[in-house]
Every structure is written in C-alpha cells, then in structure tokens.
Design an enzyme around this catalytic site. Structure first.
Site, PDB file in Angstrom:
ATOM      1  N   ASP A 198       0.863  -1.184   0.000  1.00 28.94           N
ATOM      2  CA  ASP A 198       0.000   0.000   0.000  1.00 28.94           C
ATOM      3  C   ASP A 198       0.900   1.235   0.000  1.00 28.94           C
ATOM      4  OD1 ASP A 198      -2.309   1.705   0.292  1.00 28.94           O
ATOM      5  OD2 ASP A 198      -3.306   0.076   1.365  1.00 28.94           O
ATOM      6  N   GLY A 224       4.411   1.162  -1.867  1.00 32.37           N
ATOM      7  CA  GLY A 224       4.423   1.335  -3.313  1.00 32.37           C
ATOM      8  C   GLY A 224       3.131   1.940  -3.814  1.00 32.37           C
ATOM      9  N   ASP A 225       3.160   2.368  -5.062  1.00 28.79           N
ATOM     10  CA  ASP A 225       2.004   2.941  -5.750  1.00 28.79           C
ATOM     11  C   ASP A 225       1.725   2.060  -6.958  1.00 28.79           C
ATOM     12  OD1 ASP A 225       0.320   4.372  -7.479  1.00 28.79           O
ATOM     13  OD2 ASP A 225       1.109   6.305  -6.839  1.00 28.79           O
ATOM     14  N   PHE A 226       0.598   1.342  -6.955  1.00 27.27           N
ATOM     15  CA  PHE A 226       0.377   0.367  -8.027  1.00 27.27           C
ATOM     16  C   PHE A 226       0.144   1.000  -9.395  1.00 27.27           C
ATOM     17  CE2 PHE A 226      -3.923  -0.093  -5.724  1.00 27.27           C
ATOM     18  CZ  PHE A 226      -4.579   0.832  -6.500  1.00 27.27           C
ATOM     19  N   HIS A 244     -12.870  -2.039  -8.236  1.00 27.47           N
ATOM     20  CA  HIS A 244     -14.087  -1.249  -8.501  1.00 27.47           C
ATOM     21  C   HIS A 244     -13.863   0.253  -8.388  1.00 27.47           C
ATOM     22  CE1 HIS A 244     -15.883  -1.045  -4.112  1.00 27.47           C
ATOM     23  NE2 HIS A 244     -14.605  -0.746  -4.135  1.00 27.47           N
TER      24      HIS A 244
END
Length: 335
Positions: A198, A224-226, A244
């Site tokens: 996250d 991290g940043d996906f 979603h």
C-alpha cells in the site's frame, strides 16, 4: 389477482431513516456502552447525553430493527450487534459505519445530480481528491483503514478457508489497508509468508495491526504505488475492494500488472461484491457500483463473467468465480 399493496415501496423509500438510526447509534457509542452491561432508557439517555424527548423511541426503533433486545425495561445488544458494533472488540466493523455516517450519508443525497452528470459528489465536487483527503490526515486515514477492516474481516476468513492455500508459499495483498486479509490468512495457514502492499503512509498502521495479532515474523509491509510501480513478485496476489475504484482501462492495467508479478502457476484473487451475471440479485453489489459513481471519477462494480474476461485478456489461462459470504465473491485467475 393478488392484492397489490405499496408496502415494499414505502419500506424502500423510507429506508434512509432506518439506516440513520443505526448510524447514529454507532456514532453515539450505544452498542459499546451496552456491551458493558444492559441499561434502562433513563440511564442510557444520561450516559449518551441524549435529550429524553425521543430517546425511548430511538432505543425501541433499534429493538424493532433487530439491533437491540429489551427485557423488563432493560436494553441489551443482540448477538450480531454485540460482536460487530462494540468498539472494544477486534471484530468491530463500525469503522465502516462511522465513515458512512460522516461522509457517504450526505453525499448520497446528491445521487440524482450524479446520475444526470456522471460526476462524483464527494470531496472531488469541491475541487479536492477523495483519496488525497483521506490519506493526508493520519486520524482520518486510520478511520478509513479501520472501515476497510470492517468490510473485509468476514470475507477474509472465508478466503482463508476456501482458497487452496496449501498449494502456495507466498502472497501479497495489494491495497492491504490495516491488514485484515493477511492476518486471517496467516492465522489459518502457518506455512505462509505475506506482504501488505500500500502507500507508504499506511505502513505504520498496518505494522501496528500485524503486531497486535502477533504475526510480525511472517507478515511484512512493502510500500508502493500500483499505478507507478511494478507489483511485488509472489505466488498469490490478492486485490480486495480495489478494482471497482477504477475505470475499465485502469482495471485491465492492474490485472496485467498482477499477471506479470506472478510465478507460473500463480494465482490472482479478486474479491468484492461481485455482481451476479444476470444483474438481478446482488443488490449490495449494484448499490456499491452506484457508490463508485458518488465516490470516483470512473469506478464501477462488475460481474464475475466480466472479470473473468478481463483476466483472460491479461493472459490468465484459467478463471473461476466462487461465492464467499453475503454479497461477496472472489474471482480467481491462474497464470
């Protein structure tokens, strides 16, 4: 010809009143107070700082809704309310209800505008960013992450039981929040090690929750940043209540990143309120999709068949949908 009555219409139309009664009870800490001991109307009115004019009606409304019991003039929690709405219990899901009360209840008042414009009605409407608002304030962030725990706890237990974890050694929970899913899986399967993935600001909250559950040796945090970074390599990659939030292009991008992160034979596991393929039965899933209209610029919920198709486009050779609990199902893809 059967006699037609407006009862169902009235029940649905005035459903917001039942909802607000429950949300206010959580806000006031009523269920937490009654978890200590039963109380009569007068004592509860005083402890909660209520005006006595409608307090009895308020408590009896919650009896009629099945959230409280009343015997001999004394109120107590129902088993369901006692387990899930007492702030002192680890099973507390009221964080979700607190968020609904503080944010969503008001935003849903603008649903008609959202339907006409296709635009969000939350903080974005005033020029802000919902996630930036949530993540910029540590107290608000922790409340949001607790809400995610509330919505994920029961589902996490079901996933721990129903997915064949014995076939795998490592897993990553993408968008892990507090870590409800990793904890439930690790408690059930002692051979597994896992990562919570996250944004960096989530790390201390995640690590505190993991430490509280005595699992710091097997569950770690990976910041991290996906959208910007590749996902960590693993045997099983989980995304719960993540897809979603995003539009179709972004959904497909995340599934491709998941495919790239997995070992051959690895699995991606997507869980949320998956809409039934006929789009007739999962009321919660459909309402959640409307909630994505309220909360995001492009998010929407989807059917199991749609998710399986996106997985196949990403390269997964096998896909299946399995029901978990309540409105939640998981879609599994095998690389």
């Amino acid at each position: 010809m059967p006699h037609i009555t407006p009862d169902k219409i009235g029940q649905i139309a005035f459903g917001f009143a039942s909802s607000k009664a429950l949300l206010s009870a959580v806000e006031l800490g009523l269920f937490t107070e009654l978890a200590k001991s039963p109380g009569d109307a007068a004592s509860l009115t005083a402890k909660l700082g209520l005006n006595e004019r409608a307090a009895r009606d308020f408590f009896d409304t919650l009896v009629a809704l099945g959230m409280l019991d009343r015997k001999g003039g004394f109120y107590s929690n129902t088993p369901e309310a006692d387990l899930y709405l007492d702030r002192a219990k680890p099973t507390y899901m009221g964080g979700l209800l607190e968020m609904m009360n503080a944010r969503l209840y008001a935003f849903w008042g603008s649903l008609t505008e959202a339907l006409r414009t296709g635009k969000p009605q939350n903080e974005i409407k005033a020029g802000g960013n919902a996630f930036e608002v949530l993540y910029s304030n540590p107290e608000r962030l922790e409340a949001f992450l607790k809400a995610m725990t509330g919505i994920s706890l029961g589902t996490g237990r079901a996933i721990a039981e129903k997915f064949p974890w014995d076939n795998y050694k490592t897993f990553v929970d993408v968008g892990c929040a507090q870590g409800a899913l990793p904890v439930q899986v690790a408690l059930k399967h002692g051979h597994l090690t896992g990562l919570g993935y996250d944004l960096e600001c989530v790390g201390p909250i995640y690590e505190r929750y993991i430490r509280t559950n005595g699992l710091s040796d097997r569950l770690k945090f990976a910041p991290g940043d996906f959208f910007k970074d590749p996902l960590p390599k693993t045997d099983v990659l989980v995304m719960g209540h993540i897809l979603h939030d995003w539009n179709l292009e972004e959904k497909k991008m995340l599934l491709k990143k998941a495919y790239d992160a997995l070992q051959p034979g690895g699995a991606v596991l997507i869980y949320e309120a998956i809409i039934d393929d006929e789009r007739r039965n999962n009321v919660f899933g459909l309402i959640m999709s409307l909630n994505m209209l309220i909360e995001t610029t492009g998010g929407f919920d989807y059917t199991g068949a749609e998710c399986c198709q996106w997985m196949r486009e990403a390269g997964f050779r096998e896909t299946r949908v399995e029901h978990l609990i309540g409105p939640d199902s998981m879609v599994i893809g095998i690389k």
